[in-house]
Design an enzyme around this catalytic site. Sequence first.
Site, PDB file in Angstrom:
ATOM      1  N   HIS A 180      16.995 -36.553  -9.271  1.00 58.76           N
ATOM      2  CA  HIS A 180      18.351 -36.927  -8.801  1.00 58.76           C
ATOM      3  C   HIS A 180      19.052 -38.088  -8.894  1.00 58.76           C
ATOM      4  O   HIS A 180      18.450 -39.092  -8.406  1.00 58.76           O
ATOM      5  CB  HIS A 180      18.454 -36.147  -7.326  1.00 58.76           C
ATOM      6  CG  HIS A 180      18.124 -37.310  -7.002  1.00 58.76           C
ATOM      7  ND1 HIS A 180      18.456 -38.071  -5.597  1.00 58.76           N
ATOM      8  CD2 HIS A 180      17.167 -36.908  -5.895  1.00 58.76           C
ATOM      9  CE1 HIS A 180      18.094 -38.120  -4.739  1.00 58.76           C
ATOM     10  NE2 HIS A 180      17.022 -38.157  -4.504  1.00 58.76           N
ATOM     11  N   ASP A 192      14.826 -43.827  -4.301  1.00 60.71           N
ATOM     12  CA  ASP A 192      15.468 -43.062  -4.220  1.00 60.71           C
ATOM     13  C   ASP A 192      16.250 -42.227  -4.375  1.00 60.71           C
ATOM     14  O   ASP A 192      17.779 -42.386  -4.039  1.00 60.71           O
ATOM     15  CB  ASP A 192      14.986 -42.527  -2.679  1.00 60.71           C
ATOM     16  CG  ASP A 192      15.577 -41.049  -2.113  1.00 60.71           C
ATOM     17  OD1 ASP A 192      15.091 -39.707  -3.344  1.00 60.71           O
ATOM     18  OD2 ASP A 192      15.927 -40.687  -1.547  1.00 60.71           O
ATOM     19  N   GLU A 226      20.869 -34.092  -4.622  1.00 62.23           N
ATOM     20  CA  GLU A 226      19.980 -33.767  -3.463  1.00 62.23           C
ATOM     21  C   GLU A 226      20.467 -34.202  -2.171  1.00 62.23           C
ATOM     22  O   GLU A 226      19.782 -32.785  -1.407  1.00 62.23           O
ATOM     23  CB  GLU A 226      18.470 -34.320  -4.178  1.00 62.23           C
ATOM     24  CG  GLU A 226      17.524 -33.600  -4.017  1.00 62.23           C
ATOM     25  CD  GLU A 226      17.110 -34.355  -2.158  1.00 62.23           C
ATOM     26  OE1 GLU A 226      15.553 -34.958  -1.711  1.00 62.23           O
ATOM     27  OE2 GLU A 226      17.603 -35.370  -2.121  1.00 62.23           O
ATOM     28  N   HIS A 329      17.177 -44.181   2.320  1.00 60.58           N
ATOM     29  CA  HIS A 329      17.890 -44.173   3.237  1.00 60.58           C
ATOM     30  C   HIS A 329      19.442 -45.370   3.899  1.00 60.58           C
ATOM     31  O   HIS A 329      19.705 -44.992   4.995  1.00 60.58           O
ATOM     32  CB  HIS A 329      18.596 -43.187   3.563  1.00 60.58           C
ATOM     33  CG  HIS A 329      17.890 -42.051   2.994  1.00 60.58           C
ATOM     34  ND1 HIS A 329      18.630 -40.268   3.696  1.00 60.58           N
ATOM     35  CD2 HIS A 329      17.600 -41.557   1.639  1.00 60.58           C
ATOM     36  CE1 HIS A 329      17.981 -39.412   2.838  1.00 60.58           C
ATOM     37  NE2 HIS A 329      17.135 -39.780   1.415  1.00 60.58           N
TER      38      HIS A 329
END
Length: 894
Positions: A180, A192, A226, A329
């Site tokens: 993603h 990520d 996602e 994140h």
Amino acid sequence: MSTGIRRRHEQKQNLLEKKENRENREIDGDLEKDASLLRPLHWKIIAVYYLLLIFGASFLHKCLPEPKDPNQEETQFSEKRAVGILQELSDYGWKPAGSYNCEELTRNRILKELNDIRKANENVNGLRFDVDTQYVSGCFDIPAHDTEGMNICYRNVSNVVARLGTGDKKDQISVLLNCHYDSWPTSNAGSDDLSSCALMLELIRLYSENPHLLNHDVIFLFNGAEESSLLAAHGFITQHSWRHEIRAFINLEASGSGGRELLFQAGPANQWLLNSYLEAAVHPHCSVIGQEVFQSGVYPGDTDFRIFRDHGRVPGLDLAFVQNGYWWHTEFDTAERITKGSLQRAGENVYSTLNHLLNSPYLENPAEYADRKTVFFDFLGLFVVIYPLSFAHFINLTAILVIFGLVSHRFYTKSFLTFLALRDYILTVLTIALVLKAMTFMSLFTYGALRWYTRHWLALVAYGLPSVWAGLSVQGLLCARLDPKIRGDYGSALDLIHLTVVSGILLIFTYYDIASGFLFALLLIPVVKSLASYFGAFPTCPHLNTLLTLLVSLPGCAMAIYTTEMLLSIFIPIMGRSSYNPEPVVSFFVAFSASCIVLSLGGLVAKSQNSRPRNEAGLLEIIYNLLGVVLVTLTILYVFASFWPSPYRFDEKYPTAKRTQFFHVNQMFYDRNNQLTVNETRFYAISHDYRGAEDIPFVKSDPEYTGLQCHHENNPWCEVPFLFPTKGRLNDRNIRVRTVDERLNFKHPVKILGISKKHGVESDGKGNIEYSFSVIGTGQISVYIIPDSTWVITNNSVTVPNEPQENMFLYFTCSTPNNICEWMFKITIKKTTQTPSDEKPLLVGISSHHLHGPEMQSQSIKNMISKIKENRIHSPEWTVTASAWNVDQVYKYF
């Protein structure tokens, strides 16, 4: 006369002391002459052996290949080429789904790269290269796992799909690869999950140059939503025309920045899929422990694997980077922080596994092995072990029966000595547990949680050192109370008691079909030593005794240490986003390995020289010894704490920051008479770790910040503007709130309208109400449905609940140029009693989240972030990373 009596008593006492000293000297002499006893040299060798094992496991866990250049034949995965596009995509900044950075910059750059690769290889003979884009809408529900469960509707989320094959027609069999390209709202997504997208682009280059490898089609899905709850994957697997040919998938994820990627989920069932990875991967790293831990919900996260498995009914492999999870994140998740060699390792593994899958005969019939469950793990990263769970049960039960037979015979023939060994074993275990409990409490009391957050080795000092020290010293004291002539048999009994306890644990794992029990099965390998001792075949020579004992305990202890290293490297960063007390978790991981080592050495301790007199091995000496262990360890930790007073550290290359969340919220609350009772602007400060919100420097120093006070008594979310239903991760110590003067002036304020309200009666005579609502807000809207205590939710237009619910969380997301969306939905509630119905029994809350665009962050948020960045360079206490955005919130009764 009294003087004479006193003199005779003193003479008698002196005689007794001389006799006892003579006996002790005789014992010492016997010990010196006994050639079967271990000397200090043997224990030095044992200490060096286990230190080498610890450092070796750590080295192997972090070992990565060197990044490679492309080769001339274009058959070699190249990290050096892949990082070029990765860096470019990462530099586009924050890219949540629906944002300009995601939908225009990132998506279009991936499309351009695909088209460039296709154009460069358009003359390659036999290559079929299709590129498709998808904008998709839908609804589904996510059961409780990473979150408390929610219902989701999405609109216009984007996917980019490439399909490679040979021949003019599409193959009816294909394999899916997924990544993603969207990000958490305040992250660049370097790892990520842009690292996976860069990996997939590199694979597309290789297959475009070598189409002969494509025995079946390969579909590459670059999904654009996602992080907003797995939306784009759901849209693809339920609606795209290519979905029907997919027989297997490989999902590529990241909850850390590089390191060895871990295969932590496989299946469901489908042994052939797992075999393909284990047989083909160049650098396999996998563990059924990871699969069972992740699927249990203990690990806070979820991936697209769930969507493909549950909604597509397709088996697959789930691989993820799990090291360096400090930056997941956060603002620090950038391409340059990914450990070099990580992409090379993952790329080679995925490339070789995919080639193996494309040649697998089971791809045509993936249900061939659908009912088998397996045990799989890599041994120190050197090789992989895999076997069916049924075979594991056979091995486990065989070992358990052998140990039960040996210990039964031991109790029958030497019951007193065996009961004595059992008592001392229990005392040793209780001692280790008591010391750990004391260290856990004292660590929190003297320093606070997370002292090991940046420096993992401090966890070994805090919990490993006292466990080993206390366990071995208590064993030594207990052995000193025994006659030297029986210590050999006592040591053998102690070994058997340890194996019996481990076999009891393994029996529980076997009974519940928990494949992770393999770890305890490895710890039972020393039963070979007990069998040899039973038949009189085990040597008494201390050199051979030590060598063979270490040899038979090597697989179990090595895997225990290796697993602890793996778990600590994964879970310590996770502790930075967990509101629960992390000390018991980390102490358990460390104590597991420490206990395995200490308890496996009990037999050697009993067969060692021990010159301590019996009168100096009583209960008081044990207590003094334990107090000394705790005090010395605390002193060492105090010295370290004086050097590093904060668990956090800011370093541009490797920051370990405190995770925080901030909401700047306009709040408007209406009562049942539709009167506006609250119209304020608040600032929420949320700490994700156990140290709490008071550990945030500017929150601690500001008396205006207070604890939560819920405006609506029955509101489980307490008006906190949660993006997702994660209230279970937080408690009162994690949240502080204050009112602020800066009123947010949104161009399009959030609106909720009650369109209709229909009363009805159920078959049981109880009333119900069906509501129709219209909600207008940003592209990301959280809806909180809260009926009064005598009502339950029985239905909604998003998904039908399996059973009545006391409250419900809805999440609506869409992608539009102006970031404004309108949603229509219905809710049905039912009366649970026969009492008269309330006029307005339903409370509905709406949080409209500004996750991107010019209205994302207020001036207050910008000033706060600027202050954090300025201060954290000089002060570890200010090492904070903040996810922060504006929210427009309304609560109304209907």
